[in-house]
Design a protein around this motif. Sequence first.
Motif, PDB file in Angstrom:
ATOM      1  N   CYS A  31       4.668  -1.355  -2.891  1.00 36.54           N
ATOM      2  CA  CYS A  31       3.528  -1.396  -1.625  1.00 36.54           C
ATOM      3  C   CYS A  31       4.413  -0.827  -0.344  1.00 36.54           C
ATOM      4  O   CYS A  31       5.586  -1.292  -0.004  1.00 36.54           O
TER       5      CYS A  31
ATOM      6  N   THR B 103       0.129   2.702   0.009  1.00 33.53           N
ATOM      7  CA  THR B 103      -0.454   1.412   0.590  1.00 33.53           C
ATOM      8  C   THR B 103      -1.610   0.996  -0.533  1.00 33.53           C
ATOM      9  O   THR B 103      -1.762  -0.240  -0.120  1.00 33.53           O
TER      10      THR B 103
ATOM     11  N   ARG C 270       3.113  -0.510   3.387  1.00 30.93           N
ATOM     12  CA  ARG C 270       2.008  -0.289   4.551  1.00 30.93           C
ATOM     13  C   ARG C 270       2.700   0.239   5.878  1.00 30.93           C
ATOM     14  O   ARG C 270       1.795   0.563   6.578  1.00 30.93           O
TER      15      ARG C 270
ATOM     16  N   CYS D 233      -0.311  -2.246  -2.770  1.00 30.58           N
ATOM     17  CA  CYS D 233      -0.334  -3.585  -2.209  1.00 30.58           C
ATOM     18  C   CYS D 233      -1.388  -4.580  -2.730  1.00 30.58           C
ATOM     19  O   CYS D 233      -2.480  -3.973  -3.032  1.00 30.58           O
TER      20      CYS D 233
END
Length: 320
Positions: free
Chosen positions: A176, A206, A178, A209
């Motif tokens: 993940c 992204t 971000r 996630c």
Amino acid sequence: MRLPSFYAAALTAAVVVYAEEASTTAPVPACTAVSSTSNGAFFDLRPDVAQQAAGKAARRSITKDYHARGYDYGKNFTINICAPVVAPVKDVVGVSKALWSNVSAYYTYKDKVYSIGSSSLDLRSRGRKLVLSYGDGSPCEPTSNKSARDQKPATGDKGKGGSSARRKSTVISFLCDRDSGSSQAAFSFVGTDPDECAYFFEARSTHACAQAEPHKRGNVGPGSVFGLIFVIAVLVYVIGGVCYNRTVAHARGWRQLPNYSLWAGIGSFVTDMFVILTSSCARFLPSRRGYRNVNQSFHNNRNSDAENRLIDQLDEEWDD
């Protein structure tokens, strides 16, 4: 009153059973995974899949394959996620021509294309790791004569660049990310085994996630369950009220409905409000206003003529 209660219990049980069956039988979409830690996390990598697109769809999707540099390994890799590579490949070593279109990861060495895995949709969650595996690549080359003698020849691969039974494979671990600010995944080459048969990559995205699992088509969502319960409650209210008013109060016709006077009063109120609003709006219509003016002018003229005749009659009588 027992009959409606029995029906309510039966319908409620049917709703619960239907919801459980729908939630357990609905398949998980391809290139998605549910967390193996039972925390309800859902992973969806479908937006990261590179695919051929044209027009407006090309602006919203990824149309080029991913690339990873091997650095000290000396080879660069081309990869796609959960799908074959977009750019077609030819003359893949050790892979039949019919399977060239299924290659999802490969590298080129000395003008030869080596597949390191065919397309797979088997995305899995292993703890906190999200893993995608590819298999059935080009045959693995033996590292020594001894290993070459110990390995069994692969059927159907003679003359295609090797006789090893083992084939190259790929494992991609998604992380993940971000903070990257990019809508595309970023691949990096981690390493390979000593036989150069298994390749390991790390991909940051992204979309890797955890997120809430969307409502599946064919399942009963919270809104549907609430709607069914509401319908059941209305049926119990109507059927129970009718049975009570018919048997106990000996009502007939519309008066069998529960709280008939209340609903009749509401209906009368709505009807009166409709009539009031309709009459109020009709006053502002041009046709109505013009009709009133014409009618008023007609009456004024008629009254003036009557007055004139009355005056003439009085004058004649006065002269006489």
